[in-house]
Write an enzyme that holds these catalytic residues in place. Sequence first.
Site, PDB file in Angstrom:
ATOM      1  N   ASP A 135       0.804  -1.267   0.005  1.00  0.00           N
ATOM      2  CA  ASP A 135       0.101   0.038   0.037  1.00  0.00           C
ATOM      3  C   ASP A 135       0.825   1.208  -0.121  1.00  0.00           C
ATOM      4  O   ASP A 135       2.060   1.039   0.240  1.00  0.00           O
ATOM      5  CB  ASP A 135      -0.873  -0.054   1.136  1.00  0.00           C
ATOM      6  N   SER A 136       0.316   2.531  -0.411  1.00  0.00           N
ATOM      7  CA  SER A 136       1.133   3.661  -0.038  1.00  0.00           C
ATOM      8  C   SER A 136       1.623   3.995   1.271  1.00  0.00           C
ATOM      9  O   SER A 136       2.603   4.607   1.315  1.00  0.00           O
ATOM     10  CB  SER A 136       0.174   4.764  -0.588  1.00  0.00           C
ATOM     11  N   TYR A 167      -0.502   8.535  -2.189  1.00  0.00           N
ATOM     12  CA  TYR A 167      -0.683   8.342  -3.460  1.00  0.00           C
ATOM     13  C   TYR A 167      -1.681   8.919  -4.191  1.00  0.00           C
ATOM     14  O   TYR A 167      -1.512   9.444  -5.273  1.00  0.00           O
ATOM     15  CB  TYR A 167      -0.693   6.703  -3.787  1.00  0.00           C
ATOM     16  N   GLY A 168      -2.677   8.971  -3.184  1.00  0.00           N
ATOM     17  CA  GLY A 168      -4.013   9.591  -3.691  1.00  0.00           C
ATOM     18  C   GLY A 168      -4.194  11.118  -4.440  1.00  0.00           C
ATOM     19  O   GLY A 168      -4.967  11.375  -4.936  1.00  0.00           O
ATOM     20  N   CYS A 210      -4.467  -1.129  -1.910  1.00  0.00           N
ATOM     21  CA  CYS A 210      -4.437   0.454  -2.098  1.00  0.00           C
ATOM     22  C   CYS A 210      -5.441   0.705  -3.157  1.00  0.00           C
ATOM     23  O   CYS A 210      -5.220   0.260  -4.348  1.00  0.00           O
ATOM     24  CB  CYS A 210      -3.224   0.921  -2.573  1.00  0.00           C
ATOM     25  N   THR A 213      -5.953   3.215  -4.615  1.00  0.00           N
ATOM     26  CA  THR A 213      -5.564   4.354  -5.781  1.00  0.00           C
ATOM     27  C   THR A 213      -4.718   3.390  -6.700  1.00  0.00           C
ATOM     28  O   THR A 213      -4.971   3.430  -7.758  1.00  0.00           O
ATOM     29  CB  THR A 213      -4.433   5.436  -4.815  1.00  0.00           C
ATOM     30  N   GLU A 244      -3.357   8.190   9.161  1.00  0.00           N
ATOM     31  CA  GLU A 244      -2.179   8.046   9.326  1.00  0.00           C
ATOM     32  C   GLU A 244      -1.406   8.551  10.607  1.00  0.00           C
ATOM     33  O   GLU A 244      -0.625   8.196  11.255  1.00  0.00           O
ATOM     34  CB  GLU A 244      -0.951   8.284   8.145  1.00  0.00           C
ATOM     35  N   CYS A 289     -11.013   3.361  -0.304  1.00  0.00           N
ATOM     36  CA  CYS A 289      -9.511   3.673   0.152  1.00  0.00           C
ATOM     37  C   CYS A 289      -9.268   2.697   1.412  1.00  0.00           C
ATOM     38  O   CYS A 289     -10.163   2.642   2.448  1.00  0.00           O
ATOM     39  CB  CYS A 289      -9.198   4.843   0.685  1.00  0.00           C
ATOM     40  N   THR A 290      -8.218   2.033   1.390  1.00  0.00           N
ATOM     41  CA  THR A 290      -7.921   0.863   2.462  1.00  0.00           C
ATOM     42  C   THR A 290      -7.441   1.513   3.740  1.00  0.00           C
ATOM     43  O   THR A 290      -7.568   0.844   4.767  1.00  0.00           O
ATOM     44  CB  THR A 290      -6.893  -0.052   2.217  1.00  0.00           C
ATOM     45  N   HIS A 291      -7.341   2.887   3.802  1.00  0.00           N
ATOM     46  CA  HIS A 291      -7.247   3.611   5.086  1.00  0.00           C
ATOM     47  C   HIS A 291      -8.615   3.679   5.817  1.00  0.00           C
ATOM     48  O   HIS A 291      -8.338   3.845   7.075  1.00  0.00           O
ATOM     49  CB  HIS A 291      -6.724   4.913   4.904  1.00  0.00           C
TER      50      HIS A 291
HETATM   51  N1  DGL Z   1      -4.617   3.200   0.978  1.00  0.00           N
HETATM   52  C1  DGL Z   1      -4.679   4.006  -0.157  1.00  0.00           C
HETATM   53  C2  DGL Z   1      -5.649   3.838  -0.776  1.00  0.00           C
HETATM   54  O1  DGL Z   1      -6.599   2.878  -0.860  1.00  0.00           O
HETATM   55  C3  DGL Z   1      -4.155   5.312   0.309  1.00  0.00           C
HETATM   56  C4  DGL Z   1      -4.300   6.588  -0.241  1.00  0.00           C
HETATM   57  C5  DGL Z   1      -3.340   7.362  -0.545  1.00  0.00           C
HETATM   58  O2  DGL Z   1      -1.987   6.918  -0.501  1.00  0.00           O
HETATM   59  O3  DGL Z   1      -3.403   8.510  -1.128  1.00  0.00           O
HETATM   60  O4  DGL Z   1      -6.212   4.727  -1.841  1.00  0.00           O
END
Ligand code: DGL
Length: 272
Positions: A11-12, A43-44, A74, A76, A152, A186-188
């Site tokens: 993931d990012s 990353y998003g 992720c 994204t 985060e 988004c996995t967050h």
């Molecule tokens: N967990 C990423 C996703 O699902 C995180 C987002 C990011 O890095 O912006 O999109």
Amino acid sequence: MADNRAIGVFDSGLGGLTVAREIMKLLPRENIVYFGDTGRVPYGTKGRDTIRKYALQDERFLLSHDVKMIVAACGTVSSVAADTAEVLPVPFIEVVSHSVRAAVSATKNGKIGILATSATIGSGAHKRQILELLPSAQVIESAGTLLVPIVEEGWTALDDAVAIETLRRYLKPMIDAGIDTLILGCTHFPVLSSIIRKILGETVTLINMGEATALAIEKCLEQSGSLNDGTNSAQYKFYASDKTEAFKSTVNILLGSYNKDFEIEQVDIEKL
Ligand code: DGL
């Protein structure tokens, strides 16, 4: 036939741990190598070329650990860079398509919300796939840009004023439209589920991409005869491209009861 090599998950940042957690829950024998690109998160908010470059580096890192499968945990990467997996020598699982299928089976009124990063929303991946399966669906999208840093930072408590107010704003158009299903795109975001539930009420079904993806991983490994048949308990290895002050508590929140105070090794992803 069995394959006892690890599943590679990336993931990012740390959000992909919500997917790792679902794999741990559903497939307790599977070894996992996790990479979180915490030095370059989010990353998003980045452009397509950058996200693709990062995804390729992350995939290469996992391959160097001899994984049997790569999971883009992720939203994204899954929306914008899934084609980077075309050259991979191992099966690749992304998080969008499985969660879309789960949402389409869950909705009763055809009104589906998507809360994700701006790159994911901009790609239109969820919407396109929903409309392919359910052309009459009404899809309401919201780019929750501020939510990734909030997670985060570990600001996920049920009474966290910043998280509550931010989510209220992002969810307003969906409440107004009367959605009955929301994809946490988004996995967050699964760690914000309790606050989201408080805002949306119990009648809206929340789709956690990790749960839908873990089921897809199980199916893929079963079909190819690649499930782990070992009798030892699973080994988990964690790598990240940066470690911050908030790191430990965020890992704790994201892995929940699966957190065993794991060591996380820092790697220089640009140098590999
Ligand atoms: N967990 C990423 C996703 O699902 C995180 C987002 C990011 O890095 O912006 O999109």
